[in-house]
Design a protein around this motif. Sequence first.
Motif, short mmCIF file in Angstrom:
data_model
loop_
_atom_site.label_atom_id
_atom_site.label_comp_id
_atom_site.label_asym_id
_atom_site.label_seq_id
_atom_site.Cartn_x
_atom_site.Cartn_y
_atom_site.Cartn_z
N LEU A 52 0.83 -1.20 0.00
CA LEU A 52 0.00 0.00 0.00
C LEU A 52 0.87 1.26 0.00
O LEU A 52 0.60 2.21 -0.76
CB LEU A 52 -0.94 0.00 1.20
CG LEU A 52 -1.82 1.24 1.40
CD1 LEU A 52 -2.63 1.55 0.15
CD2 LEU A 52 -2.74 1.06 2.61
N VAL A 53 1.91 1.27 0.82
CA VAL A 53 2.84 2.39 0.84
C VAL A 53 3.42 2.62 -0.55
O VAL A 53 3.44 3.73 -1.08
CB VAL A 53 3.97 2.16 1.87
CG1 VAL A 53 5.07 3.21 1.71
CG2 VAL A 53 3.42 2.19 3.29
N ASP A 54 3.91 1.54 -1.17
CA ASP A 54 4.52 1.64 -2.50
C ASP A 54 3.52 2.11 -3.55
O ASP A 54 3.86 2.89 -4.45
CB ASP A 54 5.10 0.28 -2.92
CG ASP A 54 6.26 -0.17 -2.04
OD1 ASP A 54 6.79 0.68 -1.30
OD2 ASP A 54 6.62 -1.36 -2.10
N ALA A 55 2.28 1.65 -3.43
CA ALA A 55 1.25 2.03 -4.41
C ALA A 55 0.94 3.52 -4.34
O ALA A 55 0.77 4.19 -5.37
CB ALA A 55 -0.02 1.21 -4.17
N VAL A 56 0.88 4.07 -3.12
CA VAL A 56 0.62 5.50 -2.97
C VAL A 56 1.78 6.32 -3.54
O VAL A 56 1.57 7.29 -4.29
CB VAL A 56 0.39 5.86 -1.48
CG1 VAL A 56 0.33 7.38 -1.30
CG2 VAL A 56 -0.89 5.22 -0.98
N ALA B 57 0.57 5.36 8.65
CA ALA B 57 1.53 5.90 9.61
C ALA B 57 2.92 6.03 8.98
O ALA B 57 3.64 7.01 9.21
CB ALA B 57 1.59 5.01 10.85
N GLU B 58 3.30 5.04 8.16
CA GLU B 58 4.59 5.10 7.48
C GLU B 58 4.63 6.25 6.49
O GLU B 58 5.63 6.98 6.38
CB GLU B 58 4.86 3.77 6.75
CG GLU B 58 6.13 3.72 5.92
CD GLU B 58 7.40 3.87 6.74
OE1 GLU B 58 8.43 4.26 6.17
OE2 GLU B 58 7.36 3.60 7.97
N LEU B 59 3.53 6.47 5.75
CA LEU B 59 3.47 7.56 4.79
C LEU B 59 3.50 8.92 5.50
O LEU B 59 4.12 9.87 5.01
CB LEU B 59 2.19 7.44 3.96
CG LEU B 59 2.17 6.28 2.95
CD1 LEU B 59 0.75 6.00 2.47
CD2 LEU B 59 3.09 6.57 1.77
N LYS B 60 2.87 9.01 6.67
CA LYS B 60 2.91 10.24 7.46
C LYS B 60 4.34 10.50 7.95
O LYS B 60 4.82 11.64 7.91
CB LYS B 60 1.97 10.13 8.66
CG LYS B 60 0.50 10.34 8.33
CD LYS B 60 -0.37 10.11 9.57
CE LYS B 60 0.00 11.07 10.69
NZ LYS B 60 -0.80 10.84 11.92
N LYS B 61 5.02 9.45 8.41
CA LYS B 61 6.38 9.60 8.93
C LYS B 61 7.32 10.13 7.85
O LYS B 61 8.23 10.92 8.13
CB LYS B 61 6.88 8.26 9.45
CG LYS B 61 8.25 8.33 10.12
CD LYS B 61 8.63 6.99 10.73
CE LYS B 61 9.05 6.00 9.67
NZ LYS B 61 9.60 4.75 10.25
N VAL C 278 2.13 11.93 3.38
CA VAL C 278 0.70 12.03 3.66
C VAL C 278 0.52 12.82 4.95
O VAL C 278 1.33 12.74 5.87
CB VAL C 278 0.08 10.61 3.79
CG1 VAL C 278 -1.27 10.64 4.49
CG2 VAL C 278 -0.05 9.98 2.41
N GLU C 279 -0.55 13.60 5.02
CA GLU C 279 -0.91 14.28 6.27
C GLU C 279 -2.33 13.90 6.66
O GLU C 279 -3.18 13.65 5.80
CB GLU C 279 -0.78 15.79 6.12
CG GLU C 279 -1.67 16.41 5.06
CD GLU C 279 -1.47 17.90 4.96
OE1 GLU C 279 -0.90 18.48 5.89
OE2 GLU C 279 -1.91 18.49 3.95
N ALA C 280 -2.56 13.81 7.96
CA ALA C 280 -3.89 13.49 8.47
C ALA C 280 -4.55 14.76 9.00
O ALA C 280 -3.96 15.47 9.81
CB ALA C 280 -3.78 12.44 9.57
N ALA D 85 0.40 15.10 1.12
CA ALA D 85 0.97 16.30 1.74
C ALA D 85 1.66 17.20 0.73
O ALA D 85 1.55 18.41 0.77
CB ALA D 85 1.94 15.90 2.84
N SER D 86 2.42 16.60 -0.16
CA SER D 86 3.14 17.40 -1.15
C SER D 86 3.63 16.50 -2.25
O SER D 86 3.68 15.28 -2.11
CB SER D 86 4.34 18.12 -0.50
OG SER D 86 5.33 17.17 -0.14
N ASN D 87 3.98 17.11 -3.34
CA ASN D 87 4.60 16.36 -4.44
C ASN D 87 6.11 16.45 -4.34
O ASN D 87 6.82 16.62 -5.33
CB ASN D 87 4.14 16.92 -5.80
CG ASN D 87 2.75 16.44 -6.13
OD1 ASN D 87 2.35 15.34 -5.75
ND2 ASN D 87 1.99 17.27 -6.84
#
Length: 331
Positions: free
Chosen positions: A20-24, A61-65, A69-71, A80-82
């Motif tokens: 999922l992380v890789d797909a995002v 959580a990994e994407l946020k770290k 990604v931002e929540a 969150a940004s490109n």
Amino acid sequence: MNEFSFTPNPDSTVLKFQQLVDAVIDAINRKALQEGDALPSVNQLIKESSMSRDTVFKAYAELKKRGIVEAIPNKGYFVASNQQRVFLFLDTFKAYKEVLYSSFKESLPEDIVVDVNFHHYNINVFESIIQNSVGKYNTYIVMNFDHPDVSRIIKKIPADRLLVIDWKINAGSEHSRVYQDFGDSVTQCLEEGQHLLQKYEEIVCVYPEYTYHPYDSVEAIERFCREKGLRFSVVKEVKKLEMTIGKAYLVFEDIDLGSLLKQVRSKKFQLGSDIGILSYNDTPMKEFVMGGITVISTDFVKMGEAAAGFVTGDEKLDRVIPTHLVIRESL
């Protein structure tokens, strides 16, 4: 707003949260997701993908770290940004690689993130790190090496996102390349220093078993000596080398250079007259050690700048970085 959907591959050896992380990240790199786009809610992903709540939370959580990604409370998860991410894969971190890295970083915009990895010429490490990096970065800068599996492994990286640096071996015509020449360029440098080399009765090439420096350079040196009527020899064990007056020593590894300089000091040889020393790959300190060490070296500042240009541009590269002779007191 772009829609994002995800279905894990049950046959993959990659854990579902990592898929999922890789797909995002891949969707962001392909611009299928843009800054500010909403990601599916946790409940939506659970329903669509049959993943557990813990798995989805772990991925987000990994994407946020990583700052991808931002929540936003009561609203959900958003891109969150490109921010552009670069994968830099070096062999080892020697002093001249620091020059390359510094030039590379300084030539990039500040908002580009660079993740540095090292393979230390270990093919298993090389493959594992590349396998785990695919799909996570916008651009891949890889310093490869002479191993039959390298060409197979780097094909896992999209060719248009890959730049092979330092040595073009194992890189295909579809790849961008920024590299140095280890043969003809060495010969040209020796030609420039011929007036100094001819005062020595023999050229001794210190080429240890453990070095990964291309043997092309040794062959170029041998050809030069043969054409100029100079005696030539190769030493592989520096511990057994007893330096003698009247010889010039060409050294590829800095640890061997240190051993030779210890002999020079203990035997009270005069560098540049009693003996000569010529080192491969310049570093900032070689200008000042014992009055200055003569070097054959590519321009690692230009190599770093060229690599940065590949990251910020969109053109394919096939560029040889010049190699120069820098004459100092040691010759």
